[in-house]
Design a protein around this motif. Structure first.
Motif, PDB file in Angstrom:
ATOM      1  N   TYR A 285       1.484  -2.715   0.517  1.00 60.14           N
ATOM      2  CA  TYR A 285       2.549  -3.182   1.397  1.00 60.14           C
ATOM      3  C   TYR A 285       3.344  -4.311   0.738  1.00 60.14           C
ATOM      4  CZ  TYR A 285      -0.389  -0.606   4.642  1.00 60.14           C
ATOM      5  OH  TYR A 285      -1.132   0.375   5.253  1.00 60.14           O
ATOM      6  N   LEU A 286       2.628  -5.178   0.017  1.00 57.87           N
ATOM      7  CA  LEU A 286       3.317  -6.250  -0.699  1.00 57.87           C
ATOM      8  C   LEU A 286       4.239  -5.691  -1.775  1.00 57.87           C
ATOM      9  CD1 LEU A 286       0.330  -8.761  -1.086  1.00 57.87           C
ATOM     10  CD2 LEU A 286       2.295  -8.970   0.465  1.00 57.87           C
ATOM     11  N   PHE A 287       3.759  -4.669  -2.477  1.00 57.45           N
ATOM     12  CA  PHE A 287       4.571  -4.044  -3.517  1.00 57.45           C
ATOM     13  C   PHE A 287       5.798  -3.364  -2.911  1.00 57.45           C
ATOM     14  CE2 PHE A 287       5.610  -0.329  -6.168  1.00 57.45           C
ATOM     15  CZ  PHE A 287       5.906  -0.979  -7.366  1.00 57.45           C
ATOM     16  N   LYS A 288       5.592  -2.682  -1.758  1.00 52.61           N
ATOM     17  CA  LYS A 288       6.697  -2.014  -1.099  1.00 52.61           C
ATOM     18  C   LYS A 288       7.743  -3.020  -0.638  1.00 52.61           C
ATOM     19  CE  LYS A 288       7.640   1.223   2.679  1.00 52.61           C
ATOM     20  NZ  LYS A 288       7.037   2.013   3.798  1.00 52.61           N
ATOM     21  N   ASP A 289       7.291  -4.136  -0.090  1.00 51.29           N
ATOM     22  CA  ASP A 289       8.211  -5.178   0.360  1.00 51.29           C
ATOM     23  C   ASP A 289       8.964  -5.795  -0.817  1.00 51.29           C
ATOM     24  OD1 ASP A 289       9.192  -6.993   2.516  1.00 51.29           O
ATOM     25  OD2 ASP A 289       8.194  -8.502   1.255  1.00 51.29           O
ATOM     26  N   VAL A 294      14.054  -6.238  -4.140  1.00 51.04           N
ATOM     27  CA  VAL A 294      14.764  -6.031  -5.400  1.00 51.04           C
ATOM     28  C   VAL A 294      15.971  -5.125  -5.202  1.00 51.04           C
ATOM     29  CG1 VAL A 294      14.583  -5.008  -7.706  1.00 51.04           C
ATOM     30  CG2 VAL A 294      12.726  -6.436  -6.832  1.00 51.04           C
ATOM     31  N   LEU A 295      15.778  -4.010  -4.490  1.00 52.26           N
ATOM     32  CA  LEU A 295      16.878  -3.079  -4.245  1.00 52.26           C
ATOM     33  C   LEU A 295      17.977  -3.733  -3.411  1.00 52.26           C
ATOM     34  CD1 LEU A 295      14.884   0.210  -3.512  1.00 52.26           C
ATOM     35  CD2 LEU A 295      16.180  -0.368  -5.561  1.00 52.26           C
ATOM     36  N   SER A 296      17.559  -4.546  -2.453  1.00 51.69           N
ATOM     37  CA  SER A 296      18.545  -5.222  -1.623  1.00 51.69           C
ATOM     38  C   SER A 296      19.380  -6.203  -2.446  1.00 51.69           C
ATOM     39  CB  SER A 296      17.839  -5.964  -0.485  1.00 51.69           C
ATOM     40  OG  SER A 296      18.759  -6.691   0.299  1.00 51.69           O
ATOM     41  N   THR A 297      18.713  -6.889  -3.376  1.00 47.62           N
ATOM     42  CA  THR A 297      19.425  -7.841  -4.236  1.00 47.62           C
ATOM     43  C   THR A 297      20.420  -7.130  -5.141  1.00 47.62           C
ATOM     44  OG1 THR A 297      17.510  -9.326  -4.238  1.00 47.62           O
ATOM     45  CG2 THR A 297      19.144  -9.623  -5.992  1.00 47.62           C
TER      46      THR A 297
END
Length: 310
Positions: A285-289, A294-297
Motif C-alpha cells: 500500500y505504501l508503494f502504491k501510494d 509520483v504520477l501526480s507530480t
C-alpha cells in the motif's frame, strides 16, 4: 616518424583485423589445436628495434587492430591503411604484412601454430604459439613488387607480462643498446632488463618473399593462461553473487529469528509472527501510494500555477 641522418630506416609493423570474408580473428579468442589463448593484454602499439650497417630499424606491432596514421608525419612517409606490417623510411615506405587494398597488396591469411606441435627440433622444448601473416609488398627498381611476410613467435615466460622494456616507436636509441638487446637472443629470459618483444632476423632475398621474424616473451602465451583469465573474471562475478547471497540469508535469518521470538514470547500467530509485521504488511500500500504521488507530480508539472487569466 622523423629520423636522424645516421639512421635512415624506420620499419613499422601493423596488424589490422581481417574482414569477416577473409576469415578474421580476434586476439582475445585464439584457439590452436584445442588450446585457447587470449593475447588481448598485448594489444596496442608495441615496438622493437634492429641495428644493421649504421641503420636503426624500428618495428611497431599491434596484434589486435590496425595502427592508425601518425599525426604530423607526411602521408608519403607512412604505410597505407590496412597494413599488417610495414617499413616506414625517409626515402622509402613499404608494408610487410596486412589486409591491404592498395595496388600490389594482398590478404593477411593468418596461420597459427602451437610450438609443441611444430616439427622443428628447436620448438620441442618451447611452449607458446606462432603466427605467420602475409599481404605486404615492396616496390623494387623497375616497378616490380616483391612479397613480404611477418612471423611472430609468442613464447611462454611466466615472469613477463609481455610489455617490459619495449622501445618507443622513435629512432632515439644508441647503437650499443640495440646491439646489446639483440645479443641477448634466447638468453633474454635470464636477463630481466631485456625487451619482451625481440627482433630475430629479416630474411631478404630468399625465394619470392622477404620474411621478418620476431619473438615475444609473455605469460599470455602459456597454455592455461586463458583459463586463469576466465577464472579471474568469474571471481569478480562471484563476489557480487556472494554479496547477494549474504544479504538474502541475513534477511531470512532476521525474519526467522524474529518470528520464533514473537511466537515464544507473545504467542503471536499469522502476520503477527513477523518482526515489524505491520510495516511489512503495509509495504504494497505504501508503494502504491508512492507511485500515485509520483504520477501526480509528473502530470501536474505542466500547470501554469494558481492564477487564472482575466
Amino acid at each position: 616518424m622523423r629520423l636522424a641522418q645516421n639512421a635512415a630506416v624506420i620499419s613499422t609493423l601493423l596488424f589490422p583485423l581481417l574482414s569477416a570474408a577473409a576469415g578474421s580473428f580476434s586476439c582475445e579468442h585464439i584457439r590452436v589445436n584445442k588450446q585457447s589463448f587470449n593475447l588481448k593484454p598485448l594489444g596496442g602499439a608495441k615496438s622493437v628495434m634492429h641495428h644493421f650497417e649504421n641503420h636503426n630499424t624500428t618495428y611497431t606491432v599491434d596484434i589486435c587492430k590496425a595502427l592508425g596514421k601518425v599525426k604530423d608525419i607526411p602521408a608519403e612517409e607512412q604505410c597505407p591503411n590496412g597494413t599488417q606490417h610495414g617499413n616506414d623510411v625517409l626515402d622509402e615506405v613499404y608494408p610487410i604484412a596486412g589486409e591491404l587494398k592498395e595496388k600490389g597488396g594482398g590478404h593477411m591469411e593468418p596461420k597459427w601454430e602451437r610450438l609443441k606441435d611444430s616439427t622443428s627440433h628447436e620448438d620441442s622444448t618451447k611452449e607458446g604459439l606462432r603466427v605467420s601473416m602475409n599481404g605486404g609488398f615492396r616496390k623494387l627498381e623497375g616497378g616490380k613488387n616483391r612479397g613480404q611476410k611477418a612471423i611472430i613467435e609468442f613464447v611462454c615466460d611466466k615472469n613477463r607480462e609481455g610489455t617490459e622494456h619495449l622501445y618507443d616507436p622513435e629512432d632515439k636509441y644508441t647503437e650499443e643498446k640495440v646491439k646489446r638487446d639483440e645479443d641477448d637472443g634466447d638468453d633474454a629470459k635470464e636477463d630481466p632488463d631485456s625487451p619482451s618483444l625481440q627482433f630475430v632476423r629479416y630474411e631478404e632475398g630468399e625465394g619470392d618473399v622477404d620474411t621478418l621474424r620476431l619473438r615475444w616473451l609473455t605469460k599470455w602465451a602459456c597454455e592455461g593462461a586463458k583459463d586463469e583469465q576466465d577464472a579471474d573474471k568469474a571471481g569478480h562475478w562471484g563476489f557480487f553473487t556472494w554479496f547477494i547471497l549474504i544479504a538474502f540469508f541475513s534477511t531470512a535469518t532476521y525474519l526467522i529469528f524474529g518470528s520464533w521470538l514473537n511466537y515464544n514470547r507473545y504467542g503471536a500467530r499469522g502476520w503477527d509472527l513477523l518482526p515489524h509485521g505491520d510495516t511489512i504488511r503495509d509495504v504494497p500500500y505504501l508503494f502504491k501510494d508512492w507511485m500515485r504521488r509520483v504520477l501526480s507530480t509528473i502530470q501536474g508539472g505542466g500547470s501554469r500555477g494558481g492564477y487564472a487569466a482575466v
